[in-house]
Design an enzyme around this catalytic site. Sequence first.
Site, short mmCIF file in Angstrom:
data_model
loop_
_atom_site.label_atom_id
_atom_site.label_comp_id
_atom_site.label_asym_id
_atom_site.label_seq_id
_atom_site.Cartn_x
_atom_site.Cartn_y
_atom_site.Cartn_z
N CYS A 2 -22.76 -9.84 67.19
CA CYS A 2 -23.20 -8.59 66.98
C CYS A 2 -22.02 -6.74 67.57
CB CYS A 2 -24.35 -8.30 67.70
SG CYS A 2 -25.81 -9.31 67.87
N GLY A 125 -25.26 -9.97 73.19
CA GLY A 125 -25.06 -11.02 74.13
C GLY A 125 -26.32 -11.43 73.68
N GLU A 511 -13.95 -36.31 62.46
CA GLU A 511 -13.52 -34.92 62.38
C GLU A 511 -12.76 -33.78 62.25
OE1 GLU A 511 -14.95 -32.27 61.03
OE2 GLU A 511 -14.25 -30.48 61.82
N LYS A 515 -10.26 -31.82 59.20
CA LYS A 515 -10.08 -30.92 59.30
C LYS A 515 -8.44 -30.83 58.90
CE LYS A 515 -12.80 -29.10 59.68
NZ LYS A 515 -13.54 -29.05 60.43
N HIS A 534 -8.33 -54.71 59.24
CA HIS A 534 -8.61 -54.83 57.25
C HIS A 534 -8.55 -53.85 56.14
CE1 HIS A 534 -11.09 -57.83 60.54
NE2 HIS A 534 -10.74 -56.69 60.99
N LYS A 633 -17.03 -21.58 51.37
CA LYS A 633 -17.43 -21.38 53.55
C LYS A 633 -19.41 -22.22 53.13
CE LYS A 633 -18.10 -21.03 57.87
NZ LYS A 633 -17.12 -21.89 58.48
O1 M6R Z 1 -23.51 -25.09 56.28
P1 M6R Z 1 -22.91 -26.56 56.67
O2 M6R Z 1 -22.88 -27.03 57.82
O3 M6R Z 1 -24.16 -27.04 55.92
O4 M6R Z 1 -21.86 -27.05 55.76
C1 M6R Z 1 -21.38 -28.47 55.83
C2 M6R Z 1 -20.08 -28.24 55.51
O5 M6R Z 1 -19.33 -27.77 53.83
C3 M6R Z 1 -18.93 -28.01 56.49
O6 M6R Z 1 -19.18 -28.46 57.54
C4 M6R Z 1 -17.57 -28.22 55.78
O7 M6R Z 1 -17.45 -29.67 55.73
C5 M6R Z 1 -17.00 -27.33 56.43
N1 M6R Z 1 -15.43 -26.97 55.41
C6 M6R Z 1 -15.54 -28.01 57.48
O8 M6R Z 1 -14.84 -27.64 57.94
#
Ligand code: M6R
Length: 638
Positions: A2, A125, A511, A515, A534, A633
């Site tokens: 917020c 908060g 992950e 990234k 393998h 996003k």
């Molecule tokens: O909004 P969501 O968590 O459902 O999104 C899923 C993926 O598109 C998201 O995690 C994507 O892999 C990100 N860009 C990872 O950093």
Amino acid sequence: MCGIVGYIGNKNAAPVLIRALKKLEYRGYDSAGIAVYTGEDILVKKAKGALKNLAERITGEIIPYKPADKEFDACELSLFDKTGDFVKGTLGIGHTRWATHGEPSDTNSHPHSSTDGTISIVHNGIIENYAELKAKLQAEGYVFQSQTDTEVAAQLIAKAYKEEKDIFKAVLKVLHLIEGSYALGVVCKDYPDRIICARKESPLIIGLGKGENFIASDVPAILEHTRDVYYLGEKEVAVLYTDHVDMFNFEGEKVIKEAKHVEWDMDAAEKGGYPHFMIKEIHEQPKGLTDTMRPRIVKDNSGKASDVYFEENKMDEAWKNAKRVVITACGTAYHSGVVAKYAFEKIARMKVDVDVASEFRYRNPILDKDDIFIVVSQSGETADTLSALRLAKQNGLKVVAITNVVGSTVSREADDVIYTLAGPEIAVASTKAYTTQVLCMYLLAIKAGKLRGTLSDEDASKLLSELETIPAKVQEILDGKDVIQKFASTQFNKDKIFYIGRQFDSATSLESALKLKEVSYMHSEAFAAGELKHGPIALIDDKTLVVAIASEPSLYDKIGSNMVEVKARGATVLVITQDSGDAFKGKADEIFRIPECSSTLASLLTVIPAQLFAYYCSILKGIDPDKPKNLAKSVTVE
Ligand code: M6R
């Protein structure tokens, strides 16, 4: 998160407040509102959605939709300025809300007022003991309009004001009753010459003008008026008048501090002084983790963490009887599901299947009504995840959603919702949403283990107490980020980066590799360490960096052998480990030590250096990590 603003001076407050809120838009919000003292009363105006909805509600003038451009922005700003023709008053507070308690709606938007209209407040908060305080007030006859924790504080201040007959004393009294994190802005119609504000664990600054003063969650909101600010300290309260500001601690003792001059430009200010949202959000993880866990960890009479409480949880019976957990999600959210597979197996001894949503929806999956189905989605709007959720529901399964966005489609369609309280995530690459998702999985696994009798009270308590230490350990890693930055500067030209790990660490490897791909465009892959021989080992050469993640002491020898194998073939090796002995001496070119932690929970720590490494590689390659190419996003199409 917020955004709070407040104004006291000689100008019309409404346009000043709305323009200031506009400068906080980058924080993310779902609704907005202002409260202005108009000479007799406090007039409150609120609206769900964009700030222009609020301005339209006030002026009655509608701006036709047009994609954002400069001309459109100017048009919007002139509408904001017109609000002063309709709401007259020189004292006010404003708020952009990112929902945490209650869906985004006009009613749940801030400011919130006491029933008698004497007090209006804005809050950033989480008031953790709001349910208990609300129940007490309701028993005394107080009636609530919204589902928010904030309205409880407004009513409490009004009650204390009746008792104390002094607004400052009333606010101080309430600060000792509410628990959690908050930045508060308070106006009282009997005191039209002042704004009171306070903070505990949420940011709040005071802008110092000439014949006017401001409060704001962040610098951008006030930059067009002043660059001179007080940073309100932890557990401090301030009273703003037009010509001066008094500051106190929570005991009511006066505090003297020096004003600071802000040198940042607007762009840097929006990012809290960080160059990018990604690194800002990486640094917000200790807070996101604390906010997400604190209201959910129950303490016994001796103060020991003893149980998990999800206020949204309606599924205790289902958890007791479940034969299996099925987890579905995409991208980073899917990786939190892979960590969860290990967590549920180890902590609750439950069988888990985890699948990417785009695969799951086109299979003909075998589902049982006794399965618990978990979807994970930061945005709560990902198309594939939503389809998977609907498929599960059609098959009669109970669905739990873990999401960061209150009121998102996923949250509305699931039977049960657990919110990650990470605050809005703006960078495309998910960081703080991921760690808070993983945290929710641990909490769920502990809850399930307790409900099913597979986890003893003592072991649950140990795990919960250890979870409480995690935010500080994440901070410790962030404090040592220079080592990762330096290492990245020697590696960002490598052709291939492989992440390897075993058990929980293989999930973190997935992950970590994602990234790095996303923000540095480097070719990175993750392998369960044992799989190297393998096939993937054929790719190892002197242009390869192998990052070994090693948090499980009983597997140090195993992963150590893998490191020796790749080093012998020319690879550079970094190990991320909590070993403080010689386990990896001679086997790695660089050792990054994370603070000591049980291997069960280490996934919350091992990923942090990997996030930092991805960020620094991105910068070194001249890429904007906040806007990687080809990525969005929120992926709302298949
Ligand atoms: O909004 P969501 O968590 O459902 O999104 C899923 C993926 O598109 C998201 O995690 C994507 O892999 C990100 N860009 C990872 O950093």
